[in-house]
Write an enzyme that holds these catalytic residues in place. Structure first.
Site, PDB file in Angstrom:
ATOM      1  N   LYS A 204       0.840  -1.203   0.000  1.00 38.56           N
ATOM      2  CA  LYS A 204       0.000   0.000   0.000  1.00 38.56           C
ATOM      3  C   LYS A 204       0.875   1.253   0.000  1.00 38.56           C
ATOM      4  CE  LYS A 204      -3.278   2.442   2.892  1.00 38.56           C
ATOM      5  NZ  LYS A 204      -4.037   2.455   4.133  1.00 38.56           N
ATOM      6  N   GLU A 210      10.775  -4.801   3.891  1.00 33.43           N
ATOM      7  CA  GLU A 210      10.801  -6.220   3.511  1.00 33.43           C
ATOM      8  C   GLU A 210      10.383  -6.394   2.048  1.00 33.43           C
ATOM      9  OE1 GLU A 210       9.421  -4.940   6.227  1.00 33.43           O
ATOM     10  OE2 GLU A 210       9.515  -6.320   7.934  1.00 33.43           O
ATOM     11  N   GLY A 265      -4.431  -1.689   5.634  1.00 31.83           N
ATOM     12  CA  GLY A 265      -3.695  -2.843   5.125  1.00 31.83           C
ATOM     13  C   GLY A 265      -4.357  -4.164   5.493  1.00 31.83           C
ATOM     14  N   ARG A 266      -4.758  -4.304   6.769  1.00 30.27           N
ATOM     15  CA  ARG A 266      -5.321  -5.587   7.216  1.00 30.27           C
ATOM     16  C   ARG A 266      -6.772  -5.779   6.769  1.00 30.27           C
ATOM     17  NH1 ARG A 266      -3.874  -2.062  11.022  1.00 30.27           N
ATOM     18  NH2 ARG A 266      -5.404  -1.172  12.446  1.00 30.27           N
ATOM     19  N   GLU A 351      -3.667  -6.118  15.502  1.00 28.02           N
ATOM     20  CA  GLU A 351      -3.165  -4.835  15.002  1.00 28.02           C
ATOM     21  C   GLU A 351      -4.257  -3.767  15.124  1.00 28.02           C
ATOM     22  OE1 GLU A 351      -1.804  -4.270  10.822  1.00 28.02           O
ATOM     23  OE2 GLU A 351       0.169  -3.858  11.629  1.00 28.02           O
ATOM     24  N   HIS A 382      -4.451 -32.641  20.268  1.00 32.60           N
ATOM     25  CA  HIS A 382      -3.358 -33.487  20.765  1.00 32.60           C
ATOM     26  C   HIS A 382      -2.196 -32.626  21.235  1.00 32.60           C
ATOM     27  CE1 HIS A 382      -5.461 -37.030  19.310  1.00 32.60           C
ATOM     28  NE2 HIS A 382      -5.872 -36.210  18.364  1.00 32.60           N
ATOM     29  N   LYS A 510      10.343  -0.291  13.654  1.00 31.60           N
ATOM     30  CA  LYS A 510      10.853  -0.068  12.285  1.00 31.60           C
ATOM     31  C   LYS A 510      11.917   1.031  12.317  1.00 31.60           C
ATOM     32  CE  LYS A 510       6.451  -0.786   9.841  1.00 31.60           C
ATOM     33  NZ  LYS A 510       5.425  -0.158   9.024  1.00 31.60           N
TER      34      LYS A 510
HETATM   35  O1  LIG Z   1       1.233  -2.645   2.304  1.00 38.19           O
HETATM   36  P1  LIG Z   1       2.381  -2.045   3.022  1.00 38.19           P
HETATM   37  O2  LIG Z   1       2.317  -0.547   3.005  1.00 38.19           O
HETATM   38  O3  LIG Z   1       3.690  -2.558   2.478  1.00 38.19           O
HETATM   39  O4  LIG Z   1       2.289  -2.437   4.547  1.00 38.19           O
HETATM   40  C1  LIG Z   1       2.353  -3.764   4.949  1.00 38.19           C
HETATM   41  C2  LIG Z   1       1.864  -3.938   6.366  1.00 38.19           C
HETATM   42  O5  LIG Z   1       2.681  -3.224   7.263  1.00 38.19           O
HETATM   43  C3  LIG Z   1       1.893  -2.682   8.317  1.00 38.19           C
HETATM   44  O6  LIG Z   1       1.831  -1.323   8.162  1.00 38.19           O
HETATM   45  C4  LIG Z   1       2.467  -2.966   9.661  1.00 38.19           C
HETATM   46  O7  LIG Z   1       3.836  -2.852   9.696  1.00 38.19           O
HETATM   47  C5  LIG Z   1       0.512  -3.331   8.129  1.00 38.19           C
HETATM   48  O8  LIG Z   1      -0.519  -2.607   8.669  1.00 38.19           O
HETATM   49  C6  LIG Z   1       0.463  -3.478   6.654  1.00 38.19           C
HETATM   50  O9  LIG Z   1      -0.517  -4.380   6.247  1.00 38.19           O
END
Ligand SMILES: O=P(O)(O)OC[C@H]1O[C@](O)(CO)[C@@H](O)[C@@H]1O
Length: 545
Positions: A204, A210, A265-266, A351, A382, A510
């Site tokens: 987003k 990452e 995002g979520r 979150e 189990h 971060k």
């Molecule tokens: O889609 P992006 O901006 O890469 O963010 C990835 C994820 O990182 C977060 O901001 C949390 O670090 C989430 O809310 C989000 O889904």
């Protein structure tokens, strides 16, 4: 004391929670408990009768919802009011699944029209890829998609794709990469052919470390295998609300699918972030997923609180957290395809509701979001179910099971169902000392041993659970199920008066991580931080212990 804990219903619930009889007793005195305390909506059936609740409990919980203005808060979300006050954003994931003729405006634009345009663009892309019309740089058909993203830009697409495995059209295979650990992408790229692989980069913000790092590695791998810079356009597409940054990164402007800042995002799997899902199950099935979620939106927006599934589930979770000190909630999926759902709900809920100040910045004096965890039934039986049954913590549980399996082999499904229902029954009724002793009556143990073992076999019961059933796991029922949990999360956040739509708590890590990165690669040894951080950084620089 905060406003919430001063409400009459809150005070009444505080007294009432001490007066409730054991669930066993409630069931023995209320023969219609199952029919009185179950409801259906959007292809889902909810049995909430195995909750610590009497008629009085229910009426106090609904009173709490009313005193907390839950109904007007629901309306505010659907109307696009700026309810995410710390980021000054509307919260409109519901618009992503609204019918095409609906009008929802944000800053004077009808966002439903923008959503529909993006869905049409996704449809064209899916068609061109799955029909083989879209060719790779050597003229070969694309066979594999690697989806790169993290958090909401990863979990939704991955878990929904996994859940809808029976609906894959078979034209494409999809691989998901999230972790910045180089092992993840290295393992995924092994065996893939750059000529037939397409990368979907989902971010987003287009600023997530990452995802950027994994995409750069994927691009380097692609170029290393003989492709040229000009070939990148045929093999890399992006989904982002930051089109400028995506273009600057080198993604062809035509290959960028937009999303918007009014989608968290979520909550984003319904947007173009869901592109990998659509590539696997086809656009018609993706639209069915949206339709299922929309049906749940309608139910949530228009059903009186007393029969409103997300409201009932949200109130129960709050009931246990705030009045019985339950600190975690377990989600148990009795369907192998739904094995990833607990992890998805974990991000969604934790979150969203892992917050300690109210919307206006006041410290809360009550607990908010619990730890969400879980796994696939029957495996957990189990393992950690021991703690659910006899541990000291109260852990409310959700059991989720389709009535019909996609793979009806032999006796498997009936056995699965017997385990699911048996577990909820055991949690609810438990086993008394007398019952345990009676079970041992024919054993060869002496009396003292029988008494000792009986003590260990006692199960307190009175452990609450919801059971959610559906005819079959389909795109529609899955859409409804996920939307149910989204709205359940909203209900709790609304009553707790917190902002369920920001995530400031993930920022400091971060920020500090970036500073640590500089120190790990600096020429000098780390001295300025606390002794533990300095020590760890210096050990890493040294490369051995
Ligand atoms: O889609 P992006 O901006 O890469 O963010 C990835 C994820 O990182 C977060 O901001 C949390 O670090 C989430 O809310 C989000 O889904």
């Amino acid at each position: 004391m905060t406003e919430l804990t001063q409400q009459a219903s809150w005070q009444a619930l505080k007294k009432h929670c001490k007066t409730l009889p054991h669930l066993r007793e409630l069931f023995s005195t209320e023969s219609d408990r199952f029919s009185d305390m179950s409801t259906q909506a959007c292809g889902l059936f909810l049995d909430y009768s195995k909750n610590r609740a009497s008629k009085e409990t229910m009426s106090l919980l609904f009173q709490l919802a009313k005193e907390s203005q839950l109904e007007s808060k629901i309306k505010a979300m659907f109307a696009g009011q700026v309810i995410n006050n710390t980021e000054q954003r509307a919260v409109l994931h519901t618009a992503l699944r609204a019918p095409a003729d609906k009008v929802i405006t944000v800053d004077g634009n009808n966002i439903v029209a923008e959503v529909q345009q993006t869905l049409a663009k996704m449809g064209e892309f899916v068609e061109s890829l799955t029909s083989g019309q879209w060719k790779g740089y050597t003229g070969k058909t694309i066979t594999d998609v690697v989806s790169i993203g993290i958090g909401g830009s990863f979990l939704g697409p991955k878990i929904v794709s996994q859940a809808l495995r029976p609906y894959w059209t078979g034209e494409l295979n999809c691989h998901f990469v999230a972790n910045v650990d180089g092992t993840s992408i290295t393992e995924k790229l092994k065996g893939l052919n750059p000529q037939t692989t397409l990368f979907v980069m989902s971010s987003k913000s287009f600023g997530t470390q990452e995802t950027l790092t994994n995409t750069l590695t994927a691009k380097a791998w692609f170029l290393d295998q003989g492709a040229s810079q000009a070939d990148v356009a045929k093999h890399f597409v992006a989904v982002s609300s930051n089109v400028a940054k995506a273009t600057e990164f080198g993604i062809d402007a035509n290959n960028i699918f937009p999303m918007w800042d009014w989608v968290g995002g979520r909550y984003s799997l319904w947007s173009a972030i869901g592109l990998p899902i659509a590539l696997l199950i086809g656009m018609d099935n993706f639209r069915e997923l949206l339709a299922g979620a929309h049906a749940m939106d309608e139910h949530f927006a228009n059903t009186p609180l007393e029969n409103n599934m997300p409201v009932i589930m949200g109130l129960f979770s709050l009931w246990y957290g705030n009045f019985f000190n339950a600190q975690s909630h377990v989600v148990l999926t009795y369907d192998h395809y739904l094995r990833g759902l607990p992890a998805y709900f974990q991000q969604l809920d934790m979150e969203s509701n892992g917050k300690s100040v109210t919307l206006n910045g006041t410290d809360v004096d009550y607990s908010t979001g619990p730890v969400i965890w879980g796994g696939e039934g029957t495996n957990g039986q189990h393992a950690y179910h021991q703690l659910l049954h006899q541990g000291t913590a109260l852990i409310p549980a959700d059991f989720i099971m389709p009535l019909n399996s996609h793979n009806p082999v032999g006796e498997h499904h009936v056995q699965l169902a017997s385990n699911c229902f048996g577990q909820t029954q055991a949690l609810m009724q438990g086993r008394t000392y007398e019952e345990a002793l009676a079970e041992l009556s024919n054993s060869k143990l002496d009396d003292a041993q029988k008494q000792l073992i009986a003590k260990h076999k006692v199960m307190p019961g009175n452990k609450p659970s919801n059971t959610i059933l559906m005819d079959k796991l389909t795109p529609t029922t899955l859409g409804a199920l996920i939307a149910l949990y989204e709205h359940r999360t909203f209900v709790q956040g609304a009553i707790w008066q917190i902002n369920s739509f920001d995530q400031w708590g993930v920022e400091l890590g971060k920020q500090l991580g970036n500073d640590v990165l500089d120190r790990l690669t600096a020429d000098d040894e780390a001295k300025e931080l606390d002794s533990s951080s300095n020590g760890l950084i210096n050990l890493f620089r040294q490369g051995n212990i």
